[in-house]
Design a protein around this motif. Structure first.
Motif, short mmCIF file in Angstrom:
data_model
loop_
_atom_site.label_atom_id
_atom_site.label_comp_id
_atom_site.label_asym_id
_atom_site.label_seq_id
_atom_site.Cartn_x
_atom_site.Cartn_y
_atom_site.Cartn_z
N ALA A 80 -8.95 0.65 -46.84
CA ALA A 80 -7.55 0.75 -47.27
C ALA A 80 -6.69 -0.27 -46.53
N GLU A 81 -6.94 -0.45 -45.24
CA GLU A 81 -6.16 -1.42 -44.45
C GLU A 81 -6.45 -2.85 -44.90
N LEU A 82 -7.71 -3.13 -45.24
CA LEU A 82 -8.03 -4.46 -45.75
C LEU A 82 -7.26 -4.76 -47.04
N GLN A 83 -7.19 -3.76 -47.91
CA GLN A 83 -6.48 -3.95 -49.16
C GLN A 83 -5.02 -4.27 -48.90
N TRP A 84 -4.41 -3.58 -47.96
CA TRP A 84 -2.99 -3.81 -47.73
C TRP A 84 -2.69 -5.01 -46.84
N ILE A 85 -3.69 -5.47 -46.10
CA ILE A 85 -3.52 -6.75 -45.41
C ILE A 85 -3.36 -7.86 -46.44
N VAL A 86 -4.09 -7.77 -47.55
CA VAL A 86 -3.98 -8.75 -48.63
C VAL A 86 -2.77 -8.45 -49.51
N ASP A 87 -2.61 -7.20 -49.92
CA ASP A 87 -1.62 -6.86 -50.94
C ASP A 87 -0.19 -6.75 -50.43
N TYR A 119 1.45 -8.83 -48.75
CA TYR A 119 2.07 -10.14 -49.03
C TYR A 119 2.51 -10.21 -50.48
N ILE A 120 1.63 -9.74 -51.39
CA ILE A 120 1.92 -9.83 -52.82
C ILE A 120 3.07 -8.91 -53.21
N VAL A 121 3.06 -7.67 -52.67
CA VAL A 121 4.12 -6.71 -53.00
C VAL A 121 5.47 -7.22 -52.52
N ALA A 122 5.53 -7.70 -51.27
CA ALA A 122 6.80 -8.20 -50.74
C ALA A 122 7.25 -9.45 -51.50
N PHE A 123 6.31 -10.32 -51.80
CA PHE A 123 6.62 -11.56 -52.52
C PHE A 123 7.24 -11.24 -53.88
N ALA A 124 6.57 -10.39 -54.66
CA ALA A 124 7.08 -10.06 -55.99
C ALA A 124 8.37 -9.26 -55.91
N GLY A 125 8.45 -8.34 -54.96
CA GLY A 125 9.61 -7.47 -54.86
C GLY A 125 10.89 -8.20 -54.50
N VAL A 126 10.78 -9.26 -53.72
CA VAL A 126 11.97 -9.94 -53.20
C VAL A 126 12.30 -11.20 -54.00
N GLY A 160 -2.21 -2.46 -38.34
CA GLY A 160 -0.83 -2.13 -38.65
C GLY A 160 0.12 -3.30 -38.47
N PRO A 161 0.17 -3.92 -37.27
CA PRO A 161 1.05 -5.08 -37.11
C PRO A 161 0.71 -6.23 -38.05
N LEU A 162 -0.58 -6.42 -38.35
CA LEU A 162 -0.96 -7.50 -39.25
C LEU A 162 -0.38 -7.26 -40.64
N ILE A 163 -0.41 -6.02 -41.12
CA ILE A 163 0.17 -5.69 -42.42
C ILE A 163 1.68 -5.95 -42.41
N VAL A 164 2.34 -5.59 -41.31
CA VAL A 164 3.79 -5.81 -41.21
C VAL A 164 4.11 -7.30 -41.29
N TRP A 165 3.37 -8.11 -40.55
CA TRP A 165 3.68 -9.54 -40.53
C TRP A 165 3.30 -10.22 -41.84
N ARG A 166 2.27 -9.71 -42.50
CA ARG A 166 1.97 -10.22 -43.84
C ARG A 166 3.13 -9.90 -44.81
N THR A 167 3.74 -8.74 -44.63
CA THR A 167 4.90 -8.39 -45.46
C THR A 167 6.05 -9.35 -45.21
N VAL A 168 6.29 -9.67 -43.95
CA VAL A 168 7.35 -10.63 -43.60
C VAL A 168 7.04 -12.00 -44.20
N MET A 169 5.78 -12.39 -44.17
CA MET A 169 5.39 -13.66 -44.79
C MET A 169 5.70 -13.65 -46.28
N GLY A 170 5.46 -12.51 -46.94
CA GLY A 170 5.77 -12.39 -48.36
C GLY A 170 7.25 -12.54 -48.63
N LEU A 196 -6.94 -15.38 -47.09
CA LEU A 196 -7.53 -14.29 -46.30
C LEU A 196 -8.69 -13.60 -47.01
N ASN A 197 -8.91 -13.89 -48.29
CA ASN A 197 -9.94 -13.17 -49.03
C ASN A 197 -11.32 -13.31 -48.40
N VAL A 198 -11.62 -14.48 -47.84
CA VAL A 198 -12.94 -14.69 -47.24
C VAL A 198 -13.00 -14.23 -45.79
#
Length: 529
Positions: A49-56, A58-65, A103-113, A33-35
């Motif tokens: 801020a939303e762009l940062q969390w669209i990317v991050d 996934y990383i937070v959920a991935f590492a946390g779980v 908002g929904p995109l951030i949520v689903w990226r979290t689920v992907m993580g 998603l970076n590009v």
């Protein structure tokens, strides 16, 4: 589709192929998603801020779980949990592609993580249980490492190519065919195993570890933008420490811990995990800064920067990683880990010689050296971690192996960004003509502020200001690369001092409970190099 254990054991490399496909799904989604961020601004109105969390997210959920995902796999069976994680990633990818708002995109990226956290540790645990012969296991880990790196590097290139022909939604659809292949073949050729000690799931341990790791990664990500002394950031770090201490205390007293902390008594595991964290901190920080230098200091497009970095890295990885098992056998794990981490320092110093007007050749050499470092220390350190415990307890070691990378990567980006900012402000000198003192002061705070100030100046003054800002930015990156080189040298010295010259044998534990299709993990001491 039933298949007996003997049939699976006769074709372990087919199982490895499925594990590598699953791994690529996870790693592509980390970076693809970076590009696409400019497209998200235009199409769904995402702010910074939303762009940062669209990317991050996934990383937070991935590492946390990660630790929880490994514990679930140990308890309920690693193949089934890996398949469930892949399906979750696929469904969340479709939902993310259909999102119309940030908002929904951030949520689903979290689920992907979360799905990725179920997949990643299971792939390495299954690998250890499938390849019980030391030489084959070393080769398998090398290929697993290669695909781990390949997905991360081809993600931005694939995203850039897709965006040239289609919309940003294609960045989520691209992994769906891989998921289908991995799930279908997984139930045919991949065996499963579980840890008989995980008689019941440690709910409290899972909650505490997820909250602690999620808070830690969140704080590291938000620290550079909010400020390290911001009350929220400090509060989150304090919460991470408190939750981590509570997790350790709980794991020590519960009869069925999610992560058996006694594995850290093994000198080989302890030395390898610390060395991995330090190495990924230095390497990720250096490569992150190199990418920024190409784009912000030298004017590369995101896709061009991704190609400039990925091509030499991928070529070296594919040439060297298949030969790493022989190198490990010849020189031993300690030499490969410490030597590889020392190469990170060499690569960072080479990259630091760049200037605003320098050519690509020096950078290409630095990227190739960084890939050589990766190909040397990652397979060796991964083997050191996962072979330090019996095969049936490999879930926790696999999660720890990946977690060290995530923490190191997050710290590397945060530290590199902070040092670059310090170096920029220290070295920025405004042009003598055409720039007022007020404008010069504003331009001296950051590169983006300088470019914003320059946009309102006459052409000659703007060009002079932008050149001064780019030179200061490259100077800041140079400072960060020097620090990364120093950190890498410290990590190399630590690895040389703590990792045994010979593999240490894991302690014997009770026999692992398996289903009829699983390969027998012996849990016996591994041979030495």
């Amino acid at each position: 589709m039933a298949q007996d254990a003997a049939g699976v054991a006769a074709h372990p490399w087919w199982a490895l192929a499925v594990l590598c496909i699953s791994l690529v799904v996870v790693t592509i989604q980390t970076s693809i998603l970076n590009v696409a961020l400019p497209s998200l601004v235009r199409d769904i109105g995402a702010d910074d801020a939303e762009l940062q969390w669209i990317v991050d997210s996934y990383i937070v959920a991935f590492a946390g779980v990660l630790l929880t995902g490994a514990a679930v796999a140990d308890r309920f069976g690693r193949r089934g949990v890996m398949m469930a994680g892949l399906v979750l990633c696929g469904l969340a990818s479709v939902a993310a592609a259909l999102s119309q708002n940030p908002g929904p995109l951030i949520v689903w990226r979290t689920v992907m993580g979360i799905g990725a956290a179920l997949v990643m540790p299971a792939t390495l645990s299954i690998l250890v249980n499938v390849f019980t012969e030391p030489a084959q296991r070393t080769r398998a880990i090398a290929y697993w490492t290669l695909m781990n790196a390949t997905g991360a590097f081809i993600g931005p290139i694939a995203g850039g190519l897709l965006l040239g022909w289609t919309s940003w939604q294609s960045c989520f659809y691209v992994t769906l065919p891989l998921i289908v292949v991995a799930v279908v073949l997984g139930y045919v050729v991949v065996p499963t195993s579980r840890d008989p000690a995980a008689a019941r799931f440690d709910v409290a341990g899972g909650v505490l570890s997820t909250a602690a790791l999620g808070a830690l990664i969140w704080g590291i990500i938000e620290g550079p933008s909010r400020g390290w002394t911001d009350g929220v950031v400090l509060g989150v770090f304090a919460a991470a420490v408190a939750l981590g201490a509570a997790f350790v205390a709980w794991e020590r007293r519960t009869p069925a811990p999610m992560l058996d902390l006694t594995i850290f008594a093994n000198r080989q595991l302890r030395g390898a995990t610390v060395a991995l964290t330090v190495a990924f901190l230095a390497m990720t920080g250096a490569m992150y800064l190199a990418g920024l230098a190409l784009q912000l200091g030298k004017g590369y497009t995101p896709l061009a920067a991704a190609v400039a970095i990925s091509v030499p890295v991928t070529v070296v990885n594919f040439l060297v990683v298949p030969r790493t098992p022989w190198l490990i056998e010849r020189f031993g794990i300690r030499a490969m880990v410490s030597g590889g981490i020392a190469l990170i320092a060499c690569a960072a110093l080479v990259i630091s010689t760049m200037t605003v007007n320098s050519g690509y050749l020096v950078l290409c050499l630095g990227f190739a050296l960084m890939a050589l470092a990766f190909s040397s220390f990652v397979p060796a350190s991964t083997e050191a971690v996962v072979t330090s415990v019996p095969a049936e307890r490999s879930g926790g070691a696999s999660a720890v192996n990946q977690l060290t990378r995530q923490v190191g990567q997050a710290l590397g980006v945060a530290l590199g960004g902070a040092l670059t900012a310090v170096g920029y402000t220290a070295s920025f000198t405004a042009p003598d003509r055409g720039v007022s003192p007020v404008a010069a002061e504003a331009a001296g705070t950051s590169l983006t502020d300088a470019l914003a100030v320059g946009a309102g100046l006459p052409a000659q003054a703007r060009a002079a200001l932008e050149l001064a800002a780019h030179e200061a930015y490259v100077s800041g990156i140079r400072l960060s690369l020097w620090v990364a080189a120093g950190i890498a040298l410290c990590g190399a010295a630590y690895a040389a001092a703590t990792i045994p010259g010979r593999r240490t044998a894991p302690a014997e534990v009770h026999h692992v409970e398996q289903d009829p299709r699983s390969v027998d993990p012996t849990g016996t001491a591994f041979e030495t190099t």
